[in-house]
Design an enzyme around this catalytic site. Structure first.
Site, short mmCIF file in Angstrom:
data_model
loop_
_atom_site.label_atom_id
_atom_site.label_comp_id
_atom_site.label_asym_id
_atom_site.label_seq_id
_atom_site.Cartn_x
_atom_site.Cartn_y
_atom_site.Cartn_z
CD GLU A 1 8.97 13.64 12.34
OE1 GLU A 1 9.88 13.23 11.60
OE2 GLU A 1 8.00 12.93 12.67
CE LYS B 1 -2.20 2.95 3.16
NZ LYS B 1 -2.35 4.05 2.23
CD GLU C 1 13.60 2.12 10.88
OE1 GLU C 1 13.80 3.21 11.46
OE2 GLU C 1 14.12 1.05 11.25
CB CYS D 1 12.16 10.29 8.76
SG CYS D 1 13.11 9.19 7.70
#
Length: 480
Positions: free
Chosen positions: A381, A175, A250, A284
């Site tokens: 973040e 996906k 991750e 990231c």
């Protein structure tokens, strides 16, 4: 009228059973409709998993060199379509053209690399303590892998999950992110044209609540690999763990560049700015904190502000240095953090404003000074081009600030002191540690992964480690 694209299940391009689609638009030009994609359901995801399960024996029994030849052919197909794939990536995700071209080349190289590695997958022969006995290990594919990938690297991250899985003989239900599905679809086309057997790779677009959840929980899925936000990753991990699957996650990062007093300021500015503002900060591994020794602090702030203000903002197809956010919600999130930083008492030196560069989600790169380590802009973040500059007075203080977040993905130190460099490698609580380099940028033949809330801390991706996740080891005692 825009084109409608289909799922790829059991070797066929098929419509979703829902009969519904969703629209994908260019984030730099909202009038540009890239296409309509299938709004798939749980039943569509189940069909993909079942096709992958049915194909496991055929693909697992295909000799490694033959699997590798298909991957190398896919690499050639990607190479032949590099310009097209680059433009597709710029158009649907918003990257600057050089960034997109680099990402496409990364996918080309990954399939070439794992195409070669497929011939080496086997095991190890060991010495037995008994006579007339051969003792060895045998690596076997894990079965079916459910892969869930993000929008920010929509061809590279699928490539570094798909290629090692296929190299080992593992089959896939995949996906992609709904914000950038088209370049992933074209990746699947290249694999199909390379001669991949029906069912070995299946591609389903649609919501995480239906498609992603099915890949995380279906009884026929043996392993789940996810890259994305920490919040979603925790949910995926919980779902997969409840059904006993192997899990690889991750997730987020709050990556620092530590600038010590021995550093060359111009070099430090270049390292921090390129890591913070490249790919619009939507990585990231992006640098979001510059932890700077007080002796260089003012000069560094001046330099990084100048670097931010020199960036040309606009559509990647027009040759701009920095493209838009991928969506309105991502832009709104960055703007919200700009307000949070100002309200917390940090000084907004430059940027953080919407930019009129066309009908898209553009923002100017932002630099905050006078940032305290416990401020939200220094802890959470942001996933946008926002750099918080934090003053410190010593290496020990810099290390404490560097490690003082919930994440541990990538970290860098800029120093000419060999002791500081070696100590930082040992002391940094990060899965990737760099010396005199930006936090972004990865070699494909070495492991990649984080620590703390950046990762499940189970299996690494890329290199030989990327193969380990998709294999089971069997130990054989052969007494003759």
């Amino acid at each position: 009228m825009s084109e409608t694209y289909h799922n790829y299940v059991d070797g066929e391009w098929v419509e979703s059973e829902t009969g519904e689609t969703f629209e994908n638009r260019n984030p730099a030009d909202r009038s540009d409709v890239i296409g309509e994609f299938q709004q798939s359901s749980e039943a569509d995801a189940e069909a993909a998993v079942e096709a992958a399960a049915a194909a496991t024996d055929e693909w697992a029994n295909t000799p490694g060199p033959e699997r590798g030849a298909i991957l190398r052919e896919a690499s050639k197909n990607l190479e032949a379509r590099k310009d097209e794939l680059t433009e597709t990536l710029v158009r649907e995700e918003g990257k600057a053209r050089p960034e997109a071209a680099g990402e496409v080349q990364r996918a080309i190289d990954i399939f070439s690399y794992y195409g070669a590695k497929a011939s080496d997958i086997g095991g190890d022969v060991k010495s037995s303590s008994s006579q007339d006995t051969t003792l060895y290990t045998k690596n076997e594919p894990i079965g079916v892998a459910g892969l869930i990938t993000p929008w920010n690297y929509p061809i590279a991250i699928p490539a570094w999950k798909i290629a090692p899985a296929l190299a080992t003989g593992t089959t896939i239900a995949f996906k992609p992110a709904s914000l950038a599905p088209n370049v992933a679809r074209k990746l699947v086309e290249c694999l199909d044209e390379a001669g991949l057997p029906d069912g070995a790779l299946n591609f389903v677009t649609g919501p995480g609540s239906s498609v992603g959840a099915t890949l995380s929980t279906h009884e026929e899925v043996d392993a789940v690999s996810f890259t994305g936000s920490s919040a979603v990753g925790e949910t995926v991990g919980d779902q997969a763990n409840e059904t006993g699957k192997r899990v690889q996650l991750e997730m987020g990062g709050k990556n620092p560049v530590v600038v010590m007093d021995s550093a060359d300021v111009d070099e430090a500015v270049d390292i921090a700015a390129s890591g913070a503002f490249g790919v619009t900060g939507q990585a990231c591994t992006a640098c979001s904190r510059a932890i700077v020794h007080e002796d260089l602090y003012d000069e560094f702030v001046e330099g990084v502000v100048e670097a931010a203000e020199s960036i040309d903002i606009g559509p990647g197809l027009d040759g701009a240095d920095m493209g838009p956010h991928v969506s309105e919600s991502e832009l709104d999130g960055t703007l919200e953090y700009i307000d949070i930083g100002s309200n917390e008492g940090a000084t907004l030196e430059t940027g953080g404003e919407e930019v009129d560069a066309g009908d898209g989600f553009f923002v100017s790169p932002a630099v905050f000074s006078d940032v305290e380590p416990d401020m939200r802009i220094a802890q959470e973040e942001i996933f946008g081009p926002v750099l918080s500059v934090i003053p410190v007075s010593s290496y020990d203080e810099a290390l404490e600030v560097s490690n003082g977040v919930r994440y541990g993905l990538s970290a860098s130190i800029v120093t000419q002191d060999l002791s500081e460099a070696h100590n930082f490698v040992e002391d940094s609580e990060s899965g990737v540690v760099k010396v005199n380099e930006k936090t972004t940028g990865l070699e494909l033949h070495v492991p990649f992964g984080g620590m703390k809330d950046s990762s499940s801390e189970t299996y690494r991706e890329q290199g030989d480690a990327g193969l380990d996740f998709y294999t089971l080891s069997k130990t054989v005692y052969l007494n003759y």
